[in-house]
Design a protein around this motif. Sequence first.
Motif, PDB file in Angstrom:
ATOM      1  N   GLY A   1       0.813  -1.213   0.000  1.00  0.00           N
ATOM      2  CA  GLY A   1       0.000   0.000   0.000  1.00  0.00           C
ATOM      3  C   GLY A   1       0.846   1.262   0.000  1.00  0.00           C
ATOM      4  O   GLY A   1       1.868   1.329   0.667  1.00  0.00           O
ATOM      5  N   GLN A   2       0.421   2.244  -0.781  1.00  0.00           N
ATOM      6  CA  GLN A   2       1.122   3.515  -0.889  1.00  0.00           C
ATOM      7  C   GLN A   2       0.188   4.628  -0.422  1.00  0.00           C
ATOM      8  O   GLN A   2      -1.021   4.516  -0.549  1.00  0.00           O
ATOM      9  CB  GLN A   2       1.519   3.785  -2.348  1.00  0.00           C
ATOM     10  N   GLN A   3       0.750   5.703   0.047  1.00  0.00           N
ATOM     11  CA  GLN A   3      -0.064   6.825   0.501  1.00  0.00           C
ATOM     12  C   GLN A   3      -0.179   7.865  -0.613  1.00  0.00           C
ATOM     13  O   GLN A   3       0.822   8.304  -1.167  1.00  0.00           O
ATOM     14  CB  GLN A   3       0.552   7.462   1.736  1.00  0.00           C
TER      15      GLN A   3
ATOM     16  N   SER B   1      -3.406   3.338   6.818  1.00  0.00           N
ATOM     17  CA  SER B   1      -2.410   2.417   7.351  1.00  0.00           C
ATOM     18  C   SER B   1      -2.180   2.687   8.831  1.00  0.00           C
ATOM     19  O   SER B   1      -1.976   3.827   9.229  1.00  0.00           O
ATOM     20  CB  SER B   1      -1.089   2.573   6.594  1.00  0.00           C
TER      21      SER B   1
ATOM     22  N   ASP C   1       1.700   3.798   9.098  1.00  0.00           N
ATOM     23  CA  ASP C   1       2.169   4.868   8.208  1.00  0.00           C
ATOM     24  C   ASP C   1       2.854   4.327   6.958  1.00  0.00           C
ATOM     25  O   ASP C   1       3.874   4.851   6.523  1.00  0.00           O
ATOM     26  CB  ASP C   1       3.092   5.839   8.941  1.00  0.00           C
ATOM     27  N   TYR C   2       2.318   3.251   6.403  1.00  0.00           N
ATOM     28  CA  TYR C   2       2.800   2.653   5.158  1.00  0.00           C
ATOM     29  C   TYR C   2       4.264   2.220   5.242  1.00  0.00           C
ATOM     30  O   TYR C   2       4.977   2.230   4.253  1.00  0.00           O
ATOM     31  CB  TYR C   2       2.580   3.609   3.977  1.00  0.00           C
TER      32      TYR C   2
ATOM     33  N   SER D   1       5.069  -3.810   9.372  1.00  0.00           N
ATOM     34  CA  SER D   1       3.642  -3.947   9.105  1.00  0.00           C
ATOM     35  C   SER D   1       2.896  -4.451  10.338  1.00  0.00           C
ATOM     36  O   SER D   1       3.463  -5.123  11.193  1.00  0.00           O
ATOM     37  CB  SER D   1       3.405  -4.901   7.932  1.00  0.00           C
TER      38      SER D   1
ATOM     39  N   LEU E   1      -0.840  -2.434   5.155  1.00  0.00           N
ATOM     40  CA  LEU E   1      -0.191  -2.200   3.867  1.00  0.00           C
ATOM     41  C   LEU E   1      -1.011  -2.731   2.684  1.00  0.00           C
ATOM     42  O   LEU E   1      -0.452  -3.028   1.642  1.00  0.00           O
ATOM     43  CB  LEU E   1       1.190  -2.864   3.853  1.00  0.00           C
TER      44      LEU E   1
ATOM     45  N   PRO F   1      -2.692  -3.007  -0.605  1.00  0.00           N
ATOM     46  CA  PRO F   1      -2.595  -2.145  -1.789  1.00  0.00           C
ATOM     47  C   PRO F   1      -3.924  -1.974  -2.530  1.00  0.00           C
ATOM     48  O   PRO F   1      -4.016  -1.161  -3.440  1.00  0.00           O
ATOM     49  CB  PRO F   1      -1.594  -2.887  -2.676  1.00  0.00           C
TER      50      PRO F   1
END
Length: 185
Positions: free
Chosen positions: A54-56, A68, A71-72, A77, A124, A126
Amino acid sequence: MKKYFRPTIVLTLGMVVLIGTYTVIVFGFGKVLPNKGVGEQITLNGKRQYANIGQQFTLPQYFQGRPSAVDYNAAGSGGSNKGPNNPEYLQIVQKRIDNLKMQNPTMKEMKVPVDLITASGSGLDPNISVKAAEYQIDRVAKARNISVESLKELIAKNSADENIVFFAPQKVNVLKLNAALENLK
């Protein structure tokens, strides 16, 4: 003491062989897969990022993924470990709901998809549901000056049924969706 020494050594060596063999098999199997055992990477805005983490995305011209709890940070994780009745957790979720409704004013009357306000177990994830992506269409369309129909088509093209379970909802990989969005230019 000598009575226990030999079985201990034999057991230790046996486990080293067993675990070593397992490791070599898994490593070798990973190397024959299409990605050679490396996660799928996508370039977005000149940066290579892993599509399976996962991305912010905070800018209004991008679709946002799941929140998250870490905080990604892929190195650490994990979930928040707060139960659904925890007052602090409920406050965090309410803040996320308020923030989403503020960012997506045309959707104020609609129910916010749960995957936009709750973090996944790993923190995390995505992917988001198609409904979560559709919830954000008006904001992204306005920020990019793109038609809503174009974005619906883009979501449909980037949605996938990655579940083994039948009748499971389709998901959209947020990084891939945003990369496709950048390619629309």
